[in-house]
Design a protein around this motif. Sequence first.
Motif, PDB file in Angstrom:
ATOM      1  N   GLU A  40       5.155  -4.213  -5.246  1.00  0.00           N
ATOM      2  CA  GLU A  40       5.979  -3.099  -4.780  1.00  0.00           C
ATOM      3  C   GLU A  40       5.864  -2.992  -3.265  1.00  0.00           C
ATOM      4  O   GLU A  40       4.759  -2.885  -2.723  1.00  0.00           O
ATOM      5  N   TYR A  42       5.845  -1.549   0.362  1.00  0.00           N
ATOM      6  CA  TYR A  42       5.540  -0.270   0.997  1.00  0.00           C
ATOM      7  C   TYR A  42       6.564   0.068   2.068  1.00  0.00           C
ATOM      8  O   TYR A  42       7.350  -0.774   2.497  1.00  0.00           O
ATOM      9  N   ASP A 229      13.362   6.769   5.622  1.00  0.00           N
ATOM     10  CA  ASP A 229      12.914   6.668   4.223  1.00  0.00           C
ATOM     11  C   ASP A 229      12.581   8.025   3.613  1.00  0.00           C
ATOM     12  O   ASP A 229      11.837   8.080   2.627  1.00  0.00           O
ATOM     13  N   GLN A 232      13.144   8.524  -0.286  1.00  0.00           N
ATOM     14  CA  GLN A 232      12.281   7.669  -1.095  1.00  0.00           C
ATOM     15  C   GLN A 232      10.810   8.049  -0.962  1.00  0.00           C
ATOM     16  O   GLN A 232      10.065   8.000  -1.945  1.00  0.00           O
ATOM     17  N   GLU A 235      10.199  10.981  -3.079  1.00  0.00           N
ATOM     18  CA  GLU A 235      10.202  10.638  -4.510  1.00  0.00           C
ATOM     19  C   GLU A 235       8.969   9.847  -4.921  1.00  0.00           C
ATOM     20  O   GLU A 235       8.344  10.129  -5.955  1.00  0.00           O
ATOM     21  N   LYS A 236       8.600   8.838  -4.115  1.00  0.00           N
ATOM     22  CA  LYS A 236       7.536   7.906  -4.519  1.00  0.00           C
ATOM     23  C   LYS A 236       6.187   8.192  -3.870  1.00  0.00           C
ATOM     24  O   LYS A 236       5.165   7.687  -4.332  1.00  0.00           O
ATOM     25  N   TYR A 240       3.110   4.946  -1.026  1.00  0.00           N
ATOM     26  CA  TYR A 240       3.626   4.083  -2.083  1.00  0.00           C
ATOM     27  C   TYR A 240       3.558   2.614  -1.659  1.00  0.00           C
ATOM     28  O   TYR A 240       3.957   2.251  -0.554  1.00  0.00           O
TER      29      TYR A 240
END
Length: 338
Positions: A40, A42, A229, A232, A235-236, A240
């Motif tokens: 994932e 970053y 960002d 996002q 949200e994450k 993240y």
Amino acid sequence: MSPPKENVTLLFKLYCLTVMTLVAATYTVALRYTRTVDTELYFSTTAVCITEVIKLFLSVGILAKETGSLTRLITSLKENVFGSPTELLKLSVPSLVYALQNNMAFVALSNLDAAVYQVTYQLKIPCTALCTVLMLNRTLSKLQWFSVFMLCGGVTLVQWKPAQATKVQVEQNPWLGFGAIAVAVLCSGFAGVYFEKVVKSSDTSLWVRNIQMYLSGIVVTLFGVYMSDGAQVHEKGFFYGYTYYVWFVIFLASVGGLYTSVVVKYTDNIMKGFSAAAAIVLSTVASYILFGLQITLTFSVGAFLVCVSIYLYGLPRQDTTKIQPSETKSSKERLATV
């Protein structure tokens, strides 16, 4: 000057050279790895912001050691930082430019091999040379102008047919990477010379200047996180996709940022040149081993020309530890001096 003092100075310069080289090469390769590994991904904007926070705390710690006591540290911060809004505003200029440069580095290394990036990024030398002429009232010798054109030729060869990394499977856009480097180079040249002018034009502590710049940098990079960002991240989460490797990259960026300040204040162009050339060699070797970089003839010749030009540009010519007084020549006349 006594011999012991000279030995200390030589050891300090060798130490700076070693650390600068290892940090520059390792940072480039490690950042490239974190942007191409199959995990994932970053948010690079948050990494840039965290880097500014770490550099701020490190600078405060070094200033505390420099002042010698908590009382003098607080006094210094009150007088030079919180009590000097004009100086904070002055240092917000390189903060903004450096923030853009650091974000562009992530974009570039997401799309270009570390060795190609390391070579191409040396275009910051011509940009810095131009800013030096215009902003610091200096002239360049014929040899320096020759080395600038040689460097541009070397980078052109490297980019003519970019070397490919066979072990990297993620989608890449070389043109986007090169565009990001172009922006980073312009930012590096301007911000570096601007900061040098501020540092060398007064007796204010280097670490006070760093604190002023990093405070502004945190505000600027937080704004960048929100604008780029924000949805996002909300949200994450801010962290993240963070791994030990990402934290290692952030640590290297923090140390590298502080060493850049030390180099501006205490070292010379020859040392910076050797460091840059050695970092290119180390990055190329690491890219060959880790990413399967296919080293072409054009890349090899281009990288060699870049290394030689860096050395030629840094040969001694004049004392650059002080800002030269304003001369009667105009900027156009200085540019014409070859």
